[in-house]
Every structure is written in C-alpha cells, then in structure tokens.
Design a protein around this motif. Structure first.
Motif, PDB file in Angstrom:
ATOM      1  N   SER A 128      -6.009  10.347   5.962  1.00 59.79           N
ATOM      2  CA  SER A 128      -5.852  11.224   7.135  1.00 59.79           C
ATOM      3  C   SER A 128      -5.355  10.434   8.344  1.00 59.79           C
ATOM      4  O   SER A 128      -4.687  10.973   9.222  1.00 59.79           O
ATOM      5  CB  SER A 128      -7.140  11.992   7.442  1.00 59.79           C
ATOM      6  OG  SER A 128      -8.085  11.144   8.020  1.00 59.79           O
ATOM      7  N   ASP A 129      -5.627   9.112   8.361  1.00 64.06           N
ATOM      8  CA  ASP A 129      -5.155   8.270   9.479  1.00 64.06           C
ATOM      9  C   ASP A 129      -3.649   8.041   9.480  1.00 64.06           C
ATOM     10  O   ASP A 129      -3.122   7.482  10.437  1.00 64.06           O
ATOM     11  CB  ASP A 129      -5.832   6.878   9.420  1.00 64.06           C
ATOM     12  CG  ASP A 129      -7.285   6.933   9.849  1.00 64.06           C
ATOM     13  OD1 ASP A 129      -7.704   7.966  10.404  1.00 64.06           O
ATOM     14  OD2 ASP A 129      -7.998   5.940   9.617  1.00 64.06           O
ATOM     15  N   THR A 130      -2.954   8.418   8.397  1.00 58.71           N
ATOM     16  CA  THR A 130      -1.520   8.085   8.325  1.00 58.71           C
ATOM     17  C   THR A 130      -0.643   9.069   9.090  1.00 58.71           C
ATOM     18  O   THR A 130       0.564   8.830   9.211  1.00 58.71           O
ATOM     19  CB  THR A 130      -1.011   8.032   6.855  1.00 58.71           C
ATOM     20  OG1 THR A 130      -1.131   9.336   6.282  1.00 58.71           O
ATOM     21  CG2 THR A 130      -1.760   7.015   6.025  1.00 58.71           C
ATOM     22  N   GLY A 154     -14.550   7.610   7.875  1.00 59.63           N
ATOM     23  CA  GLY A 154     -13.186   8.122   8.087  1.00 59.63           C
ATOM     24  C   GLY A 154     -12.441   8.307   6.783  1.00 59.63           C
ATOM     25  O   GLY A 154     -13.047   8.501   5.730  1.00 59.63           O
ATOM     26  N   CYS A 155     -11.109   8.265   6.854  1.00 60.02           N
ATOM     27  CA  CYS A 155     -10.290   8.432   5.653  1.00 60.02           C
ATOM     28  C   CYS A 155      -8.944   7.763   5.926  1.00 60.02           C
ATOM     29  O   CYS A 155      -8.251   8.145   6.869  1.00 60.02           O
ATOM     30  CB  CYS A 155     -10.104   9.913   5.349  1.00 60.02           C
ATOM     31  SG  CYS A 155      -8.863  10.260   4.078  1.00 60.02           S
ATOM     32  N   SER A 156      -8.599   6.764   5.112  1.00 57.41           N
ATOM     33  CA  SER A 156      -7.346   6.024   5.351  1.00 57.41           C
ATOM     34  C   SER A 156      -6.144   6.947   5.226  1.00 57.41           C
ATOM     35  O   SER A 156      -5.125   6.741   5.882  1.00 57.41           O
ATOM     36  CB  SER A 156      -7.224   4.853   4.370  1.00 57.41           C
ATOM     37  OG  SER A 156      -7.185   5.315   3.038  1.00 57.41           O
ATOM     38  N   THR A 193      -0.284  11.792  12.608  1.00 58.43           N
ATOM     39  CA  THR A 193      -0.864  12.273  13.865  1.00 58.43           C
ATOM     40  C   THR A 193      -0.218  13.610  14.249  1.00 58.43           C
ATOM     41  O   THR A 193       0.835  13.984  13.705  1.00 58.43           O
ATOM     42  CB  THR A 193      -0.578  11.288  15.014  1.00 58.43           C
ATOM     43  OG1 THR A 193       0.846  11.244  15.208  1.00 58.43           O
ATOM     44  CG2 THR A 193      -1.097   9.900  14.713  1.00 58.43           C
ATOM     45  N   THR A 248      -6.750  15.664   6.610  1.00 56.10           N
ATOM     46  CA  THR A 248      -6.037  15.519   7.888  1.00 56.10           C
ATOM     47  C   THR A 248      -7.028  15.821   9.016  1.00 56.10           C
ATOM     48  O   THR A 248      -8.046  16.500   8.795  1.00 56.10           O
ATOM     49  CB  THR A 248      -4.872  16.539   7.998  1.00 56.10           C
ATOM     50  OG1 THR A 248      -5.327  17.814   7.520  1.00 56.10           O
ATOM     51  CG2 THR A 248      -3.650  16.115   7.224  1.00 56.10           C
ATOM     52  N   THR A 249      -6.684  15.378  10.230  1.00 56.51           N
ATOM     53  CA  THR A 249      -7.553  15.665  11.371  1.00 56.51           C
ATOM     54  C   THR A 249      -7.432  17.147  11.767  1.00 56.51           C
ATOM     55  O   THR A 249      -6.459  17.825  11.402  1.00 56.51           O
ATOM     56  CB  THR A 249      -7.115  14.830  12.590  1.00 56.51           C
ATOM     57  OG1 THR A 249      -5.755  15.182  12.894  1.00 56.51           O
ATOM     58  CG2 THR A 249      -7.215  13.345  12.319  1.00 56.51           C
ATOM     59  N   ASN A 275     -18.618   6.908  11.425  1.00 53.14           N
ATOM     60  CA  ASN A 275     -17.505   6.030  11.021  1.00 53.14           C
ATOM     61  C   ASN A 275     -16.948   6.343   9.634  1.00 53.14           C
ATOM     62  O   ASN A 275     -16.083   5.617   9.137  1.00 53.14           O
ATOM     63  CB  ASN A 275     -17.950   4.564  11.050  1.00 53.14           C
ATOM     64  CG  ASN A 275     -18.288   4.149  12.461  1.00 53.14           C
ATOM     65  OD1 ASN A 275     -17.518   4.412  13.382  1.00 53.14           O
ATOM     66  ND2 ASN A 275     -19.444   3.539  12.639  1.00 53.14           N
ATOM     67  N   TYR A 285     -15.603   4.480   2.841  1.00 56.50           N
ATOM     68  CA  TYR A 285     -15.985   5.509   3.835  1.00 56.50           C
ATOM     69  C   TYR A 285     -16.999   6.482   3.220  1.00 56.50           C
ATOM     70  O   TYR A 285     -17.986   6.849   3.850  1.00 56.50           O
ATOM     71  CB  TYR A 285     -14.755   6.275   4.310  1.00 56.50           C
ATOM     72  CG  TYR A 285     -13.693   5.401   4.917  1.00 56.50           C
ATOM     73  CD1 TYR A 285     -13.929   4.737   6.118  1.00 56.50           C
ATOM     74  CD2 TYR A 285     -12.469   5.219   4.292  1.00 56.50           C
ATOM     75  CE1 TYR A 285     -12.961   3.915   6.675  1.00 56.50           C
ATOM     76  CE2 TYR A 285     -11.492   4.404   4.852  1.00 56.50           C
ATOM     77  CZ  TYR A 285     -11.746   3.757   6.043  1.00 56.50           C
ATOM     78  OH  TYR A 285     -10.790   2.947   6.582  1.00 56.50           O
TER      79      TYR A 285
END
Ligand code: 13P
Ligand code: SF4
Length: 307
Positions: free
Chosen positions: A89-91, A85-87, A93, A115-116, A83, A266
């Motif tokens: 990288s979530d921005t 994650g990174c706020s 897609t 980034t993913t 879990n 995170y």
C-alpha cells in the motif's frame, strides 16, 4: 500474565465492550485462535460491514482496519499496533492517482484493497485478490483502466480477462520474493503435491507454464479449495501464517510453504498482549476524515455489489 490468563481477560473485555476480533489469515496462530472471524481481505470487509458489535478489534494491518472503519463510521475500530503497515500500500499515493486521472479524465481507477483510504477515495472501484478478475471483467469496455498497486495481481487479471490496463508497478516485499526459483525447488521435491499460489507472488502468471495445473487463489480461496480437494499434500505460495489456518480447517492434509521465510513482519506485530492493551486502553482508534471515508466507501461498496 500467562497466555491462558490473557485469553480469559480478552474474552471478558470483549463481553464488557461488545467487541469482536477480526483476524487475517497471516496472523500468528494464537491470535487466529481467539478471533471471532478469520478470513481474507474480502471476507473481513464483508464481516466488518455486517457486524453489530460496538467495537471491532482488527488483527491485521492498517489498510484492513481502515476498510473496517470506512464501512462502520459509527463504530470504534481499534488496531492493536499502529505500526502494522503494508509495503504494497506504501507504493502508491493519492498524488500518483491524481496524475493518472489528469491524463485519463474518463478512465477508471481500480484499487486493490491494499491501499490507503486516500487512494481508495480517488478510486472508482476496489478489488481483493478473491474478486479482482470478476470486478475487472464487469467494467465498461470503452474506458481506460488504471489497476493499482500490485503489478503481479494486475498482470494476472489482465491475462484472465483479456482487458488491457495501465498497471501500477507496485509489489509486496513478501510475495515478490516468491519467484520461479522457489517454485522449481518445490516442484522437484514434491512432484505429486498440488500447488496453491497467491496472485501477488513474484512468479505471477509465469508459474502457470511451470505448473499449468497450479491453482491461483486468495488466502480464503486456498482454504476452501484444500477443504474440498481429495489431495493430501499441498505446496502453498503465500505468507506462512496461512499454514496455521489451512491446518486448522482440514484434517489429515499436509501443507508445505513454498518459502518458509515468507513472513510479513507487519502482520506479526499483532500479539495477544497488544490485543488486551487495545481493549483495555482503547488504542489505537482508527480515524479517517469523513469526506475521504465516504468517497472511499463508494469504491468499496461498488466492489461488494459486484462480488
Ligand atoms: P488476501 O485478500 O488474499 O487475504 O490477501 C491479502 C494480502 O495482504 C496479501 O498479501
Ligand atoms: Fe502488505 Fe505484503 Fe504484508 Fe500483505 S503480506 S499485508 S501485501 S506487506
């Protein structure tokens, strides 16, 4: 198990499994202390690319562990808490990137490493906070550029290079919360301190009019600078975990966080207990689709070649 026993058991398992622990500078102090290598995103990518260990335990967040896995397809990469994650990288897609590419078929996509793997796979080149200016300055002048996902880093790079870019409006919740207000307070309290500022901070390039001699650095850039500067007192604008590393790497210097609640929850999910569990039960293995990994690797390798 007390912490001494934990460390002993982790060391033993590291030997048995031929494992290394790579840790980011925002990790809690006791995790940084047992790591084989501590650094910023660029240093960690380089270390992941060069290690001959069989297993990499990544004490950091998911995008960093993914980068290690992309660079080492034949190795086992473990993240002790899935879990983490990174706020930021979530921005963005992969669909967002594809939409921009449709409008700019000859454009270049420059992705911050936060980034993913899917977004990296659609990118031409990656950057970290340590090399973003250098990488963007090296790009073909005639091509449109999408810089993603951090708007504060993007604005800083645009200002430094003079290169006009489309900048994705993403931000990290920790750094976006470090703004002019926090900076002004510390300027009033510590007028003779040097200011070290991460380019993801919300004060962004505007901090340079408040404190024109502030130094904008990646986390490792801060460590290198503090080691070589004759200054004894520094105000540090980034996640507070860096204070442990700055203190460990220097002597007789004082580091004041610009905001002591600038904590990335995170990063703090990784603990010694979870590292032990990770080595014992081989959890959580970072797995990336082969096609995505090989396309993402091209973008990371392009960055490592420039930097
Ligand atoms: P650095 O590459 O400077 O360590 O930054 C990584 C990060 O996640 C910043 O929030
Ligand atoms: Fe992501 Fe921000 Fe945490 Fe860095 S500090 S890992 S950018 S959420």
């Amino acid at each position: 198990m007390n912490s001494e026993e934990l460390v002993r058991r982790i060391d033993q398992l590291k030997l048995e499994r031929r494992a290394v622990i790579l840790a980011h500078s925002y990790q809690v102090g006791d995790v940084q202390d047992i790591a084989d290598f501590v650094g910023d995103s660029l240093g960690l990518s380089r270390e992941a690319a060069r290690t001959d260990a069989d297993v990499i335990v990544f004490a950091g967040v998911n995008f960093m562990a993914e980068t290690a896995a992309i660079l080492n397809p034949s190795k086992t990469v473990l993240i002790p808490d899935i879990n983490a994650g990174c706020s930021l990288s979530d921005t963005v897609t992969a669909e967002d990137v594809l939409r921009w590419k449709e409008l700019h078929p000859d454009g270049l996509v420059v992705s911050y490493v936060n980034t993913t793997a899917e977004v990296k796979a659609l990118s031409d080149i990656c950057v970290t906070s340590a090399n973003a200016v250098k990488v963007v300055a090296s790009l073909d002048q005639d091509r449109d550029i999408l810089f993603l996902p951090d708007m504060f880093l993007g604005e800083y790079v645009q200002e430094q290079t003079g290169r006009k870019m489309d900048i994705w409006m993403g931000e990290c919740h920790v750094h976006a919360g470090i703004g002019e207000k926090e900076l002004k307070e510390k300027l009033d309290t510590f007028p003779s301190a040097e200011f070290l500022i991460h380019p993801e901070c919300g004060c962004g390039s505007s901090c340079l009019y408040l404190k024109p001699d502030a130094k904008i650095f990646s986390t490792e850039g801060m460590v290198n600078y503090a080691q070589h500067s004759t200054t004894k007192e520094f105000v540090v604008a980034t996640e507070v975990g860096i204070i442990h590393r700055l203190s460990a790497k220097t002597e007789g210097k004082r580091f004041i966080p610009v905001k002591d609640t600038a904590v990335c929850e995170y990063m703090k999910m990784i603990t010694l207990d979870k590292i032990l569990r990770s080595l014992e039960s081989n959890t959580f293995v970072v797995e990336i689709d082969g096609e995505i990994a090989s396309r993402a690797k091209r973008a990371i390798d392009a960055m490592l070649a420039v930097a």
